[in-house]
Design a protein around this motif. Structure first.
Motif, PDB file in Angstrom:
ATOM      1  N   ALA A 110      10.339   8.138   5.921  1.00  0.00           N
ATOM      2  CA  ALA A 110      11.637   8.803   6.079  1.00  0.00           C
ATOM      3  C   ALA A 110      12.785   7.687   5.729  1.00  0.00           C
ATOM      4  N   ARG A 111      12.676   6.544   5.736  1.00  0.00           N
ATOM      5  CA  ARG A 111      13.674   5.605   5.714  1.00  0.00           C
ATOM      6  C   ARG A 111      14.047   5.570   4.164  1.00  0.00           C
TER       7      ARG A 111
ATOM      8  N   THR B 229       8.743   6.606  15.975  1.00  0.00           N
ATOM      9  CA  THR B 229       8.198   6.940  14.861  1.00  0.00           C
ATOM     10  C   THR B 229       8.954   7.548  13.707  1.00  0.00           C
ATOM     11  N   GLY B 230      10.154   7.740  13.948  1.00  0.00           N
ATOM     12  CA  GLY B 230      11.142   8.021  12.734  1.00  0.00           C
ATOM     13  C   GLY B 230      11.150   9.564  12.832  1.00  0.00           C
ATOM     14  N   LYS B 231      10.827  10.313  13.744  1.00  0.00           N
ATOM     15  CA  LYS B 231      10.863  11.672  14.033  1.00  0.00           C
ATOM     16  C   LYS B 231      12.332  12.139  14.025  1.00  0.00           C
ATOM     17  N   SER B 232      13.087  11.888  14.626  1.00  0.00           N
ATOM     18  CA  SER B 232      14.596  12.090  14.316  1.00  0.00           C
ATOM     19  C   SER B 232      15.267  11.774  13.132  1.00  0.00           C
ATOM     20  N   THR B 233      14.878  10.786  12.264  1.00  0.00           N
ATOM     21  CA  THR B 233      15.314  10.435  11.111  1.00  0.00           C
ATOM     22  C   THR B 233      15.040  11.612  10.093  1.00  0.00           C
TER      23      THR B 233
ATOM     24  N   ASN C  93       4.328   8.529   8.795  1.00  0.00           N
ATOM     25  CA  ASN C  93       5.581   7.842   8.256  1.00  0.00           C
ATOM     26  C   ASN C  93       5.370   6.183   8.137  1.00  0.00           C
ATOM     27  N   MET C  94       6.331   5.650   7.726  1.00  0.00           N
ATOM     28  CA  MET C  94       6.250   4.065   7.508  1.00  0.00           C
ATOM     29  C   MET C  94       4.944   3.667   6.816  1.00  0.00           C
ATOM     30  N   THR C  95       4.762   4.454   5.753  1.00  0.00           N
ATOM     31  CA  THR C  95       3.666   4.000   4.970  1.00  0.00           C
ATOM     32  C   THR C  95       4.046   2.683   4.067  1.00  0.00           C
TER      33      THR C  95
ATOM     34  N   ALA D   3       3.578  10.391  12.784  1.00  0.00           N
ATOM     35  CA  ALA D   3       2.901   9.563  13.455  1.00  0.00           C
ATOM     36  C   ALA D   3       3.529   8.097  12.492  1.00  0.00           C
ATOM     37  N   ASP D   4       3.085   6.806  13.125  1.00  0.00           N
ATOM     38  CA  ASP D   4       3.459   5.442  12.621  1.00  0.00           C
ATOM     39  C   ASP D   4       2.385   5.100  12.010  1.00  0.00           C
ATOM     40  N   ALA D   5       2.371   4.878  10.673  1.00  0.00           N
ATOM     41  CA  ALA D   5       1.078   4.370   9.928  1.00  0.00           C
ATOM     42  C   ALA D   5       0.920   2.990  10.348  1.00  0.00           C
TER      43      ALA D   5
END
Length: 705
Positions: free
Chosen positions: A152-153, A15-19, A122-124, A95-97
């Motif tokens: 996050a990206r 889900t990009g948590k570590s990023t 995240n990832m909206t 959370a992954d959108a």
């Protein structure tokens, strides 16, 4: 003085948590273990305002609070125990959108624990591209918490997230959609009384997981078991019923919140790529081609910076001998410390390239596909699909890979994975391989672009993989167990790599290589220099007398040659030489001389020590007479008995096989003991790997010489 808020990052895998953790903390982070548990704990600090900062803890990714592995069990342990040093004041649930319904299952469980929560969606940006529109305000209203849209990206929404964190104090207000008390009312009420709590869900979770929690006494564990027995508390059935109830509740929450105009094509792009990259036939050829590209890049792209580094250290040594006063300290500094340090620094370009390319493969989602492709093959060799992750991770380092084997529930699969993971060639072997390959394989190109040296390096990695699965197949019949294993994983969609993350990984891994391996190698280099410079006084006096008589009868050119001969004879009679000579009869059938023998001994501390040892030994042997690079000195080394080069193809290949198979890493031995809680397994591992190394090297040398 700034106040510190303790925040836990919680979320599903991928889900990009570590990023997000890396973005919030930057370089201000550290890695340790959770108290009393050998599971990685990443913590860092983030400034929220002039008067407030946050200590952020990155908890392991999990799909729910019901753990399927030891890592996942940490999440509930931290959240349940208020006395735990990692227990948070606030949870940021990432959370992954693009898959919100599945991600909110974990949110609904966390919210029921009555800890303040901020939902980071995240990832909206990706969700919008896929035709998914989320009404953030409506979702926030229905859940009763702050919901922040981030990416996050692309580093968007971070300021809004920090502001939300700073302003959050209340617990979620809309979490009554799932009444867990109806699942086992009598058992839950008794548990609430025992725990002195009014939280139904906390009491239910304790009944499910109390055996994982060390905060309770043996008497309390017994009381929980009595409650479960008295009320026929069936954990698996109740978990399933709870999950179904939560998904029903989430359907009502998300109704009208999510507009999905691209549902039919959401994963179409990834599916098209997967039809090629995970193809039963072509997938493996593509993987081999990617491996070759990586190894070719390691040699080709690193050649120029390595040459500059070698030249710089050669200049330092030469200039030092010219301008510094002769003496013990100068020789120790230049022939011991500088030579050993140069043997490490020179390989930074190759280490950086290796980890950069691996990071790109992980970021794009390709490494998950490799795991998927290898699943069926691994099962045939006595391991589950979950063994693939530690095996692939061993390309970097066996230590964290062995620790990651905790995710394997099946005891037999886990032990086999631990026992064979060190056979997979790690980054510590890379300096050894590249040094020896540069000596025995010509730098020529097949068809104008296929590097012979890259093919050789790829061959060493393939040999290590074949060895690992072969040993696993043998252990499959030797280790008895009746447990069945399973493998479930989610394939992430393909994404562009995060270049900042790639650069950060290059920096972190290179720094770790220099400081972790460097400390060991510098220490070994200093000890080796002392052992190679000094020896029994009577022996050294005889050598001095012998060459003093000869020098009186020779001219200046011959005296220069005599100095090299005297240096070589002193090295042979030094304490290091005596040590090497003592084991030479054992290793001579492998094509190794006593100098290589010294390197084999020092390498049991760390494999990389081979390079530093060679640098120190040949610096002491040649001194300032030959200021060339370590590769030049090794290439010019001659066998005094035959006059042939020491590092022939047969010797070099035998030596690479020895390093491919031998257990030459004290850290690995220590972590195997820590993970198995017994000296039995690391002892068996060390014995069988050393025997494999000796036999393989013996056969290779005797066949090729």
């Amino acid at each position: 003085m700034a106040t510190t808020l303790k925040i836990a990052l919680v979320g599903n895998p991928n889900t990009g948590k570590s990023t997000l953790f890396n973005l919030l903390t930057g370089l201000n982070q550290k890695i340790g273990n959770f108290p009393g548990i050998t599971v990685d704990k990443k913590t860092g600090f983030c400034k929220l305002s002039a008067t407030q900062q946050a200590e952020i803890i990155d908890l392991p990714g999990t799909y729910s609070l019901y753990p399927k592995s030891r890592d996942e069990s940490i999440v509930f342990q931290v959240l349940a125990d208020k006395k735990n040093s990692s227990h948070p004041d606030l949870i940021v649930l990432v959370a992954d959108a693009t898959n919100l319904r599945r991600n909110l299952l974990l949110y609904s469980q966390v919210a029921d624990l009555r800890i303040p929560v901020v939902l980071a969606l995240n990832m909206t940006d990706m969700a919008t591209k896929e035709g998914i529109n989320v009404n953030i305000d409506e979702l926030s209203s229905r859940l009763g918490i702050q919901v922040v849209a981030i990416s996050a990206r692309s580093k968007t929404g971070l300021d809004a997230l920090k502001q939300a964190i700073a302003n959050t104090t209340a617990i979620p207000t809309q979490v009554d959609g799932t009444d867990v008390n109806v699942l086992a009312p009598a058992a839950i009420n008794e548990s609430k009384t025992l725990l002195d709590t009014d939280n139904d869900y906390f009491a239910l979770q304790i009944l499910h997981q109390h055996e994982h929690l060390e905060i309770y006494t043996a008497q309390q564990h017994s009381q929980f078991e009595q409650i479960k027995k008295a009320h026929e508390f069936e954990s698996s059935k109740l978990q399933a019923a709870e999950t179904i109830a939560r998904y029903r509740y989430l359907s009502t929450i998300l109704s009208g919140v999510i507009e999905d105009t691209g549902a039919s094509k959401k994963f179409a792009f990834s599916d098209k790529i997967d039809s090629v990259l995970t193809n039963r036939f072509w997938g493996f050829f593509i993987f081999l081609f990617i491996l070759f590209f990586i190894f070719n890049a390691i040699f080709s792209w690193s050649a120029y910076p390595m040459s500059l580094i070698e030249g710089a250290f050669g200049w330092i040594a030469k200039t030092g001998h010219e301008y510094l006063p002769d003496g013990v300290l100068t020789n120790l500094l230049l022939d011991g410390v500088v030579a050993g340090l140069g043997g490490i620094i020179v390989f930074i370009p190759q280490i950086a390239i290796l980890f950069a390319l691996i990071s790109i493969l992980e970021d794009t989602g390709y490494m998950a596909r490799v795991t998927f492709m290898m699943d069926k093959i691994m099962r045939k060799f006595g391991m589950s699909g979950k063994s693939v992750v530690p095996m692939i991770g061993s390309f970097a380092c066996a230590v964290p890979s062995i620790m990651s084997a905790r995710n394997i529930e099946n005891w037999k699969d886990r032990i086999i994975t631990i026992m064979v993971s060190p056979l997979v060639s790690c980054s510590a072997r890379l300096p050894v391989y590249t040094l020896l390959i540069s000596l025995i394989i010509p730098d020529t190109k097949l068809l104008g672009f296929i590097s012979m040296q890259a093919l050789a390096l790829m061959g060493m990695y393939l040999i290590s993989i074949i060895a690992a699965v072969t040993v696993a197949f043998v252990m499959k019949f030797m280790i008895k167990a009746t447990e069945k294993s399973y493998f479930i994983m989610e394939l992430p969609v393909y994404r562009m790599p995060r270049w900042s993350n790639v650069l950060f990984t290059m920096y972190e891994k290179s720094k770790t290589f220099v400081f972790e391996a460097g400390k060991v190698i510098i220490a070994i280099s200093i000890v080796l220099w002392v052992m190679a410079t000094y020896g029994p006084s009577e022996k050294f006096e005889q050598i001095e007398t012998k060459y003093a008589k000869i020098e009186m009868q020779k001219d200046s050119v011959q005296i220069s040659t005599l100095e090299r001969d005297k240096s070589a004879e002193k090295l042979e009679n030094s304490y290091a030489g005596i040590l090497g000579r003592s084991i030479e009869p054992v290793i001579k059938p492998l094509g190794f001389d006593w100098k290589i023998g010294i390197a084999l001994i020092t390498s049991f501390a760390a494999r990389e020590a081979f390079v530093g040892t060679m640098a120190t030994i040949y610096s002491v042997d040649n001194g300032e007479e030959n200021p060339g690079t370590i590769r030049d000195k090794m290439r010019e080394a001659r066998n005094p008995e035959t006059g042939l080069p020491v590092f022939t193809f047969a010797t070099g290949f035998a030596l690479m096989l020895f390093y491919a198979f031998a257990m030459q890493c004290m850290s690995t031995v220590a972590v195997v003991y820590r993970e198995t809680k017994s000296w039995k397994w690391p002892l068996i591992q060390t014995v069988y790997m050393t025997a494999m190394a000796y036999v393989a090297s013996l056969i290779a040398y005797q066949f090729l010489k």
